[in-house]
Design an enzyme around this catalytic site. Structure first.
Site, PDB file in Angstrom:
ATOM      1  CB  CYS A  46      -0.911  -0.060   1.097  1.00 56.55           C
ATOM      2  SG  CYS A  46      -1.952  -1.418   1.080  1.00 56.55           S
ATOM      3  CG  ASP A 140     -21.603  11.180 -16.887  1.00 55.38           C
ATOM      4  OD1 ASP A 140     -20.748  10.535 -16.031  1.00 55.38           O
ATOM      5  OD2 ASP A 140     -22.153  10.393 -17.709  1.00 55.38           O
TER       6      ASP A 140
END
Length: 247
Positions: A46, A140
């Site tokens: 990570c 959108d």
């Protein structure tokens, strides 16, 4: 992802982050967005991933993309771990901070709602960790792409940049991108587009690959973002250098 399909409006959740409380749609504004999750703070893979995203943040900004990360750790852990990520990038934490917020999802509410949990990777209490998800969200606010990696496999964020390039191009132009495509290379003309329409839309020419079936569905044209407005359509009888390797 369970309950979240391509084309769905992405949930407008509100969450605490390292940059304050964020409401997703307001945070994204008119930009594209990438929400990416990671299994746990203070873990090696990570750290390399969030470090790589920090290095590439300028490239995402050039494309009008806002980034936001998530894991099931606390806000306090995120803030402390951010210093390690910056150190991994050889940056001093005193004068720098990560160029994107990290969501604190310690109750796992978002991880569950968005289908982010990895059933095979568990923490010390036996609870599943967050998988390595990537959600690309359009202007959108609809889901344009989702990727789901297991906790044990780090992602290639150079590939995610390439994916964004393809998504933005194909949202603007009526084309598709072939395998391993990169910006500036030839793109594909949709099979259902009539030849006359293709010739009008792509004045740099449309080039077909001859196939044993005789069907002319492998049609290429130079990247339309690089095409001039006035090009001799007679060039459609020849192959441009940039498409030769594809034909």
């Amino acid at each position: 992802m369970p309950g979240l399909l391509l084309g769905d409006v992405f949930p407008n959740f509100e969450a605490e982050t390292t940059c304050g409380r964020v409401k997703l749609h307001e945070y994204l504004g008119d930009s594209w967005g990438i929400l990416f999750s990671h299994p746990r703070d203070y873990t090696p893979v990570c750290t390399t991933e969030l470090g790589r995203v920090a290095r590439l943040s300028g490239e995402f900004s050039k494309r009008g993309v806002k980034l936001i990360a998530l894991s099931i750790d606390s806000l306090e852990d995120h803030c402390g771990w951010s210093k390690d990520i910056l150190a991994y990038n050889c940056e001093k934490s005193e004068c720098c901070k990560l160029p994107y917020p990290i969501i604190a999802d310690s109750k796992r509410e978002l991880a569950v709602a968005l289908g982010m949990l990895d059933p095979d990777e568990k923490d010390k209490d036996g609870l599943p960790l967050t998988a390595r998800c990537v959600f690309v969200i359009g202007t959108d606010k609809r889901l344009k792409l989702s990727l789901l990696y297991p906790a044990t496999t780090g992602r290639s964020f150079d590939e995610i940049l390439r994916v964004v390039d393809s998504l933005q191009l194909t949202a603007e132009k009526r084309v598709a991108t072939p395998a391993d495509w990169k910006p500036g290379e030839c793109v594909m003309v949709p099979p259902n587009m009539p030849e006359e329409e293709a010739a009008t839309l792509f004045p740099a020419g449309v080039f077909s690959k001859e196939l044993p079936s005789g069907k002319k569905y492998l049609r290429y044209t130079p990247d339309p973002r690089n095409q001039g407005e006035c090009v001799d359509t007679e060039r459609s009888q020849t192959e441009p250098n940039s498409c030769t390797s594809l034909l």
